[in-house]
Design a protein around this motif. Sequence first.
Motif, PDB file in Angstrom:
ATOM      1  N   GLY A   1       1.000  -1.515   0.059  1.00  0.00           N
ATOM      2  CA  GLY A   1       0.267  -0.164   0.335  1.00  0.00           C
ATOM      3  C   GLY A   1       0.521   1.495  -0.036  1.00  0.00           C
ATOM      4  N   TYR A   2       2.433   1.011   0.748  1.00  0.00           N
ATOM      5  CA  TYR A   2       2.782   2.251   0.505  1.00  0.00           C
ATOM      6  C   TYR A   2       3.689   2.303   0.543  1.00  0.00           C
ATOM      7  CZ  TYR A   2      -0.782   3.751   4.314  1.00  0.00           C
ATOM      8  OH  TYR A   2      -2.250   3.084   4.761  1.00  0.00           O
ATOM      9  N   SER A   3       4.408   1.549  -0.343  1.00  0.00           N
ATOM     10  CA  SER A   3       5.408   1.211  -0.557  1.00  0.00           C
ATOM     11  C   SER A   3       6.956   1.267   0.718  1.00  0.00           C
ATOM     12  CB  SER A   3       6.439   1.979  -1.669  1.00  0.00           C
ATOM     13  OG  SER A   3       5.520   1.172  -2.486  1.00  0.00           O
ATOM     14  N   ILE A   4       6.636   0.943   1.230  1.00  0.00           N
ATOM     15  CA  ILE A   4       7.517   1.636   2.501  1.00  0.00           C
ATOM     16  C   ILE A   4       8.116  -0.466   3.303  1.00  0.00           C
ATOM     17  CG2 ILE A   4       8.264   1.902   5.705  1.00  0.00           C
ATOM     18  CD1 ILE A   4       5.109   3.230   5.389  1.00  0.00           C
ATOM     19  N   PRO A   5       9.717  -0.176   2.939  1.00  0.00           N
ATOM     20  CA  PRO A   5      10.295  -1.713   2.770  1.00  0.00           C
ATOM     21  C   PRO A   5      10.528  -1.660   5.152  1.00  0.00           C
ATOM     22  CG  PRO A   5      11.431   0.006   1.604  1.00  0.00           C
ATOM     23  CD  PRO A   5      10.122   0.525   2.220  1.00  0.00           C
ATOM     24  N   GLN A   6      10.786  -2.943   4.591  1.00  0.00           N
ATOM     25  CA  GLN A   6      10.829  -3.075   6.914  1.00  0.00           C
ATOM     26  C   GLN A   6      12.481  -3.951   6.545  1.00  0.00           C
ATOM     27  OE1 GLN A   6       7.916  -3.920   9.143  1.00  0.00           O
ATOM     28  NE2 GLN A   6       6.814  -4.136   6.795  1.00  0.00           N
ATOM     29  N   VAL A   7      13.501  -3.917   7.883  1.00  0.00           N
ATOM     30  CA  VAL A   7      14.618  -4.628   7.778  1.00  0.00           C
ATOM     31  C   VAL A   7      14.193  -5.029   8.515  1.00  0.00           C
ATOM     32  CG1 VAL A   7      15.460  -2.547   8.311  1.00  0.00           C
ATOM     33  CG2 VAL A   7      16.567  -4.617   7.016  1.00  0.00           C
ATOM     34  N   SER A   8      15.071  -6.626   9.233  1.00  0.00           N
ATOM     35  CA  SER A   8      15.159  -6.998  10.545  1.00  0.00           C
ATOM     36  C   SER A   8      15.862  -6.618  11.580  1.00  0.00           C
ATOM     37  CB  SER A   8      15.223  -8.576   9.971  1.00  0.00           C
ATOM     38  OG  SER A   8      15.918  -9.389  11.750  1.00  0.00           O
ATOM     39  N   ASN A   9      15.569  -6.275  13.022  1.00  0.00           N
ATOM     40  CA  ASN A   9      16.796  -5.599  13.970  1.00  0.00           C
ATOM     41  C   ASN A   9      17.719  -6.627  14.129  1.00  0.00           C
ATOM     42  OD1 ASN A   9      15.053  -7.521  15.331  1.00  0.00           O
ATOM     43  ND2 ASN A   9      14.283  -5.780  16.499  1.00  0.00           N
ATOM     44  N   ASP A  10      17.276  -8.017  13.263  1.00  0.00           N
ATOM     45  CA  ASP A  10      18.325  -9.802  13.719  1.00  0.00           C
ATOM     46  C   ASP A  10      19.489 -10.064  12.545  1.00  0.00           C
ATOM     47  OD1 ASP A  10      19.770 -11.704  15.552  1.00  0.00           O
ATOM     48  OD2 ASP A  10      17.966 -12.634  14.766  1.00  0.00           O
ATOM     49  N   LEU A  11      19.646  -8.725  11.768  1.00  0.00           N
ATOM     50  CA  LEU A  11      20.593  -9.184  11.099  1.00  0.00           C
ATOM     51  C   LEU A  11      22.031  -9.924  11.507  1.00  0.00           C
ATOM     52  CD1 LEU A  11      20.884  -5.724   8.590  1.00  0.00           C
ATOM     53  CD2 LEU A  11      19.148  -7.932   8.483  1.00  0.00           C
ATOM     54  N   ASP A  12      22.457  -8.565  12.222  1.00  0.00           N
ATOM     55  CA  ASP A  12      23.426  -9.915  12.549  1.00  0.00           C
ATOM     56  C   ASP A  12      23.626 -11.088  13.285  1.00  0.00           C
ATOM     57  OD1 ASP A  12      25.237  -7.438  12.292  1.00  0.00           O
ATOM     58  OD2 ASP A  12      25.388  -6.780  14.374  1.00  0.00           O
ATOM     59  N   GLY A  13      22.253 -11.749  14.354  1.00  0.00           N
ATOM     60  CA  GLY A  13      22.112 -12.992  13.566  1.00  0.00           C
ATOM     61  C   GLY A  13      22.041 -13.868  13.511  1.00  0.00           C
ATOM     62  N   THR A  14      21.590 -13.582  11.997  1.00  0.00           N
ATOM     63  CA  THR A  14      20.899 -13.282  10.847  1.00  0.00           C
ATOM     64  C   THR A  14      22.509 -14.586  10.775  1.00  0.00           C
ATOM     65  OG1 THR A  14      18.880 -13.143  10.736  1.00  0.00           O
ATOM     66  CG2 THR A  14      19.949 -14.358   8.725  1.00  0.00           C
ATOM     67  N   VAL A  15      23.427 -13.763  10.070  1.00  0.00           N
ATOM     68  CA  VAL A  15      24.961 -13.993   9.702  1.00  0.00           C
ATOM     69  C   VAL A  15      26.167 -14.506  10.016  1.00  0.00           C
ATOM     70  CG1 VAL A  15      26.973 -12.438   9.724  1.00  0.00           C
ATOM     71  CG2 VAL A  15      25.230 -11.280   8.644  1.00  0.00           C
ATOM     72  N   GLU A  16      25.764 -14.416  11.884  1.00  0.00           N
ATOM     73  CA  GLU A  16      26.515 -15.599  12.309  1.00  0.00           C
ATOM     74  C   GLU A  16      25.927 -16.885  12.067  1.00  0.00           C
ATOM     75  OE1 GLU A  16      28.498 -15.323  14.061  1.00  0.00           O
ATOM     76  OE2 GLU A  16      28.499 -12.834  13.281  1.00  0.00           O
ATOM     77  N   ARG A  17      24.830 -17.168  12.407  1.00  0.00           N
ATOM     78  CA  ARG A  17      23.628 -18.420  12.069  1.00  0.00           C
ATOM     79  C   ARG A  17      24.450 -18.887  10.513  1.00  0.00           C
ATOM     80  NH1 ARG A  17      19.642 -21.133  13.918  1.00  0.00           N
ATOM     81  NH2 ARG A  17      17.639 -20.588  11.914  1.00  0.00           N
ATOM     82  N   ILE A  18      24.568 -18.231   9.650  1.00  0.00           N
ATOM     83  CA  ILE A  18      24.498 -18.441   8.301  1.00  0.00           C
ATOM     84  C   ILE A  18      25.584 -19.379   8.058  1.00  0.00           C
ATOM     85  CG2 ILE A  18      24.602 -18.103   6.222  1.00  0.00           C
ATOM     86  CD1 ILE A  18      22.856 -15.984   6.156  1.00  0.00           C
ATOM     87  N   LYS A  19      27.187 -18.511   8.582  1.00  0.00           N
ATOM     88  CA  LYS A  19      28.849 -18.059   9.362  1.00  0.00           C
ATOM     89  C   LYS A  19      28.680 -19.967  10.120  1.00  0.00           C
ATOM     90  CE  LYS A  19      30.781 -14.219   9.046  1.00  0.00           C
ATOM     91  NZ  LYS A  19      31.102 -13.397   9.927  1.00  0.00           N
ATOM     92  N   ASP A  20      27.746 -20.244  10.649  1.00  0.00           N
ATOM     93  CA  ASP A  20      28.276 -21.336  11.896  1.00  0.00           C
ATOM     94  C   ASP A  20      27.747 -22.538  11.084  1.00  0.00           C
ATOM     95  OD1 ASP A  20      29.149 -20.260  13.807  1.00  0.00           O
ATOM     96  OD2 ASP A  20      27.198 -20.795  15.034  1.00  0.00           O
ATOM     97  N   ILE A  21      26.644 -22.620  10.334  1.00  0.00           N
ATOM     98  CA  ILE A  21      25.778 -23.900   9.081  1.00  0.00           C
ATOM     99  C   ILE A  21      26.966 -24.151   8.337  1.00  0.00           C
ATOM    100  CG2 ILE A  21      23.959 -24.351   8.433  1.00  0.00           C
ATOM    101  CD1 ILE A  21      21.889 -22.470   9.989  1.00  0.00           C
ATOM    102  N   TYR A  22      27.552 -22.719   7.585  1.00  0.00           N
ATOM    103  CA  TYR A  22      27.914 -23.616   6.023  1.00  0.00           C
ATOM    104  C   TYR A  22      29.821 -23.125   6.451  1.00  0.00           C
ATOM    105  CZ  TYR A  22      23.519 -23.177   4.782  1.00  0.00           C
ATOM    106  OH  TYR A  22      21.952 -23.310   4.433  1.00  0.00           O
ATOM    107  N   HIS A  23      29.847 -22.797   7.677  1.00  0.00           N
ATOM    108  CA  HIS A  23      31.629 -23.231   8.008  1.00  0.00           C
ATOM    109  C   HIS A  23      32.126 -21.908   6.922  1.00  0.00           C
ATOM    110  CE1 HIS A  23      30.370 -26.501  10.284  1.00  0.00           C
ATOM    111  NE2 HIS A  23      29.914 -27.005   9.594  1.00  0.00           N
ATOM    112  N   ILE A  24      31.754 -20.545   6.813  1.00  0.00           N
ATOM    113  CA  ILE A  24      32.151 -20.228   6.011  1.00  0.00           C
ATOM    114  C   ILE A  24      32.713 -18.494   7.755  1.00  0.00           C
ATOM    115  CG2 ILE A  24      31.258 -20.509   4.118  1.00  0.00           C
ATOM    116  CD1 ILE A  24      29.096 -18.036   4.226  1.00  0.00           C
TER     117      ILE A  24
END
Length: 254
Positions: free
Chosen positions: A231-254
């Motif tokens: 309706g308003y073209s307002i995007p949203q961003v999660s406040n847990d980007l850092d947590g997601t980055v850590e999760r991906i690094k852990d799972i895929y060992h990168i």
Amino acid sequence: MSINTHLQFLQTIGSKKPKTINNQVASCPFCQVDQLENILVEKGSIILLKNKFPTLKDTFQTVLIETDDCQSEFSLYPKEHLYRLMDFAVSQWLQMSKSGEYQSVLLFKNHGPLSGGTIRHPHMQIVGLKYVDYRENIKENDFVGVEIASKRSVEFNISSEPRMGFYEYNVNLTNLEDLSIMADYIQMAAHYILNHNRFKCESYNLFFYQLHNRISCKIIPRYATTPLFIGYSIPQVSNDLDGTVERIKDIYHI
Ligand SMILES: [Zn+2]
């Protein structure tokens, strides 16, 4: 209506399109390889052909069948097939762009019931737009974010200013020689979305962009789109980007 901002959807063709994505019974048109018409290029099980149902006016629509295995998925391909596919897709896309016949050329993929796709069989689409330049709707900040990993000329991040929200992954590449690294990161993001996402997710899109000095890919998990965006073209961003980055690094060992 401006021909430079909107693509016209051809309703009569659209209503004839087969759908297999929610219906396992319907026979899959991409499995019947000997029935395929207007094949443009073929490389083993990877086939580029004209779209049989070109629903968009003033475009050239093609379908890129990724594999002969109907139930497979981009996130599952063995590396050899993944690299062959990405090499094929990107070179066909760049070639169409260089032809000079289009204002811009799209390369994208839909997977899953909420992705906007109609056919389950793994495929991408390359679409030449005669009058529309998709780059006019793109900002440099669409591709910046918190870094997950980087190698040679390729960066893998999670958007800090997603176009829509809440999570969008970007892979940015400046040297085509590193395309296989880009392929690895895209596959990782798709695999993470389908298997490790905090909220169950069965659908995603890949979108590729040719920008000034690089190629970028956005990997976007798909849910019902938020009303604030519709309706308003307002995007949203999660406040847990850092947590997601850590999760991906852990799972895929990168
Ligand atoms: Zn199939």
